[in-house]
Every structure is written in C-alpha cells, then in structure tokens.
Design a protein around this motif. Sequence first.
Motif, PDB file in Angstrom:
ATOM      1  N   ILE A   4       0.847  -1.200   0.000  1.00  0.00           N
ATOM      2  CA  ILE A   4       0.000   0.000   0.000  1.00  0.00           C
ATOM      3  C   ILE A   4       0.882   1.249   0.000  1.00  0.00           C
ATOM      4  O   ILE A   4       0.666   2.188  -0.763  1.00  0.00           O
ATOM      5  CB  ILE A   4      -0.956  -0.016   1.210  1.00  0.00           C
ATOM      6  CG1 ILE A   4      -1.982  -1.137   1.035  1.00  0.00           C
ATOM      7  CG2 ILE A   4      -1.642   1.329   1.385  1.00  0.00           C
ATOM      8  CD1 ILE A   4      -2.849  -1.374   2.246  1.00  0.00           C
ATOM      9  N   ARG A   5       1.906   1.233   0.858  1.00  0.00           N
ATOM     10  CA  ARG A   5       2.813   2.393   0.938  1.00  0.00           C
ATOM     11  C   ARG A   5       3.498   2.646  -0.415  1.00  0.00           C
ATOM     12  O   ARG A   5       3.666   3.794  -0.827  1.00  0.00           O
ATOM     13  CB  ARG A   5       3.858   2.146   2.031  1.00  0.00           C
ATOM     14  CG  ARG A   5       4.994   3.142   2.094  1.00  0.00           C
ATOM     15  CD  ARG A   5       4.486   4.537   2.433  1.00  0.00           C
ATOM     16  NE  ARG A   5       5.589   5.492   2.525  1.00  0.00           N
ATOM     17  CZ  ARG A   5       6.134   6.087   1.470  1.00  0.00           C
ATOM     18  NH1 ARG A   5       5.691   5.842   0.255  1.00  0.00           N
ATOM     19  NH2 ARG A   5       7.116   6.950   1.624  1.00  0.00           N
TER      20      ARG A   5
ATOM     21  N   ASN B 233       2.312   1.646  -3.325  1.00  0.00           N
ATOM     22  CA  ASN B 233       1.330   1.629  -4.423  1.00  0.00           C
ATOM     23  C   ASN B 233       1.666   0.518  -5.415  1.00  0.00           C
ATOM     24  O   ASN B 233       1.744   0.745  -6.627  1.00  0.00           O
ATOM     25  CB  ASN B 233       1.288   2.992  -5.126  1.00  0.00           C
ATOM     26  CG  ASN B 233       0.036   3.155  -5.978  1.00  0.00           C
ATOM     27  OD1 ASN B 233      -0.988   2.534  -5.704  1.00  0.00           O
ATOM     28  ND2 ASN B 233       0.119   3.965  -7.021  1.00  0.00           N
TER      29      ASN B 233
END
Length: 66
Positions: free
Chosen positions: A58-59, A61
């Motif tokens: 998530i960090r 992407n």
Amino acid sequence: MVIRMQNDSIEFQDKGQEVQLIVGAGTSLAKLVNFALNNSLAGLEWAAGIPGTVGGAIRGNAGAFS
Ligand SMILES: Cc1cc2nc3c(=O)[nH]c(=O)nc-3n(C[C@H](O)[C@H](O)[C@H](O)COP(=O)(O)OP(=O)(O)OC[C@H]3O[C@@H](n4cnc5c(N)ncnc54)[C@H](O)[C@@H]3O)c2cc1C
C-alpha cells in the motif's frame, strides 16, 4: 529504529453481494493471494509473485499488469 509489523491476520466479512477482507499490515502478499484463491475470490491475481507485506504494498502503491 526498526519497526516490524507482525499483524498478519485476515478477517473475512460476508456482505451478501460482496465480501470485505480486513487484513493486517504485516500480512505477506503471498498469504493474502493464497487466502483469496482458497476462498474463490477474484481481484488479487496481480499480486501473485510480488514479495513483501500488504502494508509495504500500500505504501509503495504496488501493482502489475496495468
Ligand atoms: C522480485 C520482485 C518483484 C517485484 N515485482 C513487483 C511488481 O510486479 N509490482 C510492484 O508494484 N512491485 C514489485 N516489487 C516491489 C515490491 O512490491 C516491494 O518491494 C514491496 O511491496 C515492499 O513491501 P515490503 O513489505 O517489503 O516493504 P519494505 O520494503 O519493508 O518497505 C517499503 C516502504 O514501505 C514502508 N512501509 C512498509 N510497511 C509499512 C506500513 N505497514 N505502514 C507504512 N509504511 C510502510 C517502508 O517504510 C518503506 O518506505 C517487486 C520486488 C521484487 C524483489
């Protein structure tokens, strides 16, 4: 300082027409992809083979095939 995320829980919530997964940030993408596969859930195919955790993905992407 090193912070190591150790929460690798996957919570499955059946919402009728759809399902919701609540996933710990320390869960490996491999574990999440296998969970989806074993529960016949589509949508995470792109993550197969990418190393790292859900939090890192998530960090960063993370993505593939787009
Ligand atoms: C062989 C190989 C193939 C790959 N293929 C792809 C690909 O197809 N597509 C793609 O997008 N990437 C790809 N990657 C990159 C990969 O997705 C990233 O290395 C991985 O997602 C990073 O996750 P990590 O858990 O290892 O995070 P780390 O490397 O530990 O951290 C990465 C960054 O995220 C931050 N971070 C980590 N966890 C958290 C958290 N819980 N909360 C907030 N910030 C956090 C860290 O501080 C750091 O800045 C590939 C890498 C390799 C080695």
